[in-house]
Design an enzyme around this catalytic site. Structure first.
Site: not given
Ligand code: TGC
Ligand code: FAD
Length: 386
Positions: A366, A368-369
């Site tokens: 969903e 990435t960081h």
């Protein structure tokens, strides 16, 4: 899971929302906690999970009742995700893919016929859906997708492949995103049994082991016009689905974090070393105090985001901030709380290591960081650094 409510956020929830949360919490205690360690250890599904989630209204909670959904608000959706992920991220994944990535696009972009045909069965779990956006060569940059939809007589031909797809091996249908000959991004409902459509499983994961992941492969699959979502033709389609799923994740990971925090608190109060409970040492109290502080901040972020979503005012950038902050918060708490259990932290009798490994996927999927950080950076500066 007991309540962690340091800032009395429960007072901001309605009776109905609290009741929904308790119902899902009881479901997790009865149906998930007793079986989840074995399912994760054995890399197996939880038997009948989708039908059980359907029975408690966790599939498409905010889809209107006329299409089989529960017609609930966004805070209720968030609370459901929170309770499910306290059990395991795989359970929340199952519910959020079905709700936000399969039912949401069919409800939002589908024809009346598509809605009536698919939504009620997806809501009960009779049909399992998956969502195909990521490709072998395109993860963070889905706009560069290579999967193609070309006109063929009165229908279309779909060619390409999607990878890392939750529930691909067990899905009855997949909402798939492909570019057509004009370069438009189209949403397609691909059904199991269509010639040329296969869904091989991805094995040997160390994360989300109670969830099936796989590929969606399309070798000249013939798609009838009736399976094309009529009301979408750009990247806004798949990205709007992600907004809904990312919002749910921001709540879900609070559940995982609370489960880790409470496990570490209980253990450190009981475990004695040097003649005193481990919880009596300042280093351990620092960890517990920081866990509670970070959980409380995350709860406030998700609650406010839920209110904005109910009012139709939440921006994709606000959702990115909440997803990024809260997943990172949960992963840090899982890592630190695992240490608080010493060697016991690595065994399946306690949930922490399982949550920690799951959250390594949640911080990647969903968006990435780092991608979510760049979304915030772009919002602040007006400059895309992708
Ligand atoms: P960019 O040029 O910025 O945008 C293209 C068009 O889309 C619009 N847009 C959005 N619309 C709605 N919601 C959003 N969140 C949107 N973000 C962008 C944008 O306004 C534009 O519209 P228009 O009209 O101007 O054309 O696109 P880009 O190619 O530069 O990429 C933007 C970026 C990096 C933010 C995006 O591609 C992204 O989010 N990448 C991350 C990919 C990702 O999250 N993949 C998830 C796959 S699904 C998954 O992981 C499921 S896990 C499920 C589980 O098990 O729980
Ligand atoms: P890449 O995009 O290759 O990124 C690799 C690294 O590079 C990352 O650290 C990333 O942050 C960094 N990076 C990339 N671009 C930039 C940049 N411009 N600047 C700085 N750093 C950058 N997808 C679906 O479509 N449907 C699903 O159901 C689904 N389920 C999933 C389930 C699991 C268990 C997992 C692990 C993934 C799933 N995904 C799904 C795929 C997921 O969305 C992608 O893995 C994710 O978007 C990242 O893509 P990637 O793995 O290709 O990494």
């Amino acid at each position: 899971m007991k309540e962690v409510d340091y800032f009395q956020i429960d007072e901001l929830l309605s009776e109905e929302q609290l009741m929904i949360r308790n119902t899902v919490r009881e479901f997790v205690n009865k149906e998930i906690r007793p079986v989840i360690d074995e399912a994760a250890q054995q890399h197996k599904d939880i038997p009948g999970l989708m039908q059980k989630l359907g029975a408690i209204g966790a599939l498409g909670p905010y889809i209107p009742q006329e299409y089989g959904g529960a017609g609930l608000d966004q805070l209720s959706y968030g609370l459901i995700m929170q309770e499910l992920e306290a059990g395991d991220s795989a359970v929340r994944s199952a519910a959020s893919v079905q709700s936000s990535l399969v039912m949401f696009p069919i409800y939002t972009y589908g024809s009346e016929e598509q809605k009536r045909k698919f939504l009620p069965k997806l809501a009960t779990g009779e049909l399992i859906g998956s969502f195909g956006l990521t490709e072998p060569n395109h993860g963070s940059d889905p706009g560069a997708m290579e999967t193609r939809l070309s006109k063929d007589g009165d229908g279309y031909i779909l060619t390409g492949a999607k990878m890392w797809i939750t529930n691909a091996p067990v899905c009855d249908l997949a909402v798939v995103w492909a570019r057509d000959e004009e370069g438009k991004v189209k949403g397609i409902i691909v059904e199991r049994g269509m010639n040329g459509f296969t869904t091989p499983e991805t094995h040997n994961k160390w994360s989300l082991r109670a969830s099936k992941t796989g590929e969606l492969i399309f070798e000249d699959v013939r798609i009838p016009q009736a399976n094309i979502l009529p009301d979408v033709s750009s990247m806004k389609g798949p990205l709007s689905c992600l907004n809904s799923a990312r919002y749910g994740i921001s709540w879900g990971v609070i559940g995982a974090a609370v489960d880790c925090y409470q496990t570490a608190l209980r253990y450190s109060l009981e475990r004695q070393q040097f003649g005193k409970p481990v919880a009596s040492y300042q280093l351990q109290q620092k960890k517990l105090a920081e866990f509670l502080t970070e959980i409380t901040k995350a709860q406030l972020l998700s609650w406010r985001l839920g209110v904005l979503k109910n009012e139709g005012k939440a921006t994709p950038q606000q959702i990115s901030m909440a997803k990024r902050n809260n997943v990172n918060m949960a992963l840090q708490i899982a890592r630190e709380s695992r240490q608080m259990l010493g060697a016991m932290g690595i065994v399946g009798e306690f949930p922490i290591m399982r949550h920690m490994m799951n959250l390594e996927s949640v911080i990647t999927y969903e968006g990435t960081h780092d991608i979510h950080l760049l979304i915030t950076g772009q919002d602040i500066t007006g400059i895309s650094a992708f």
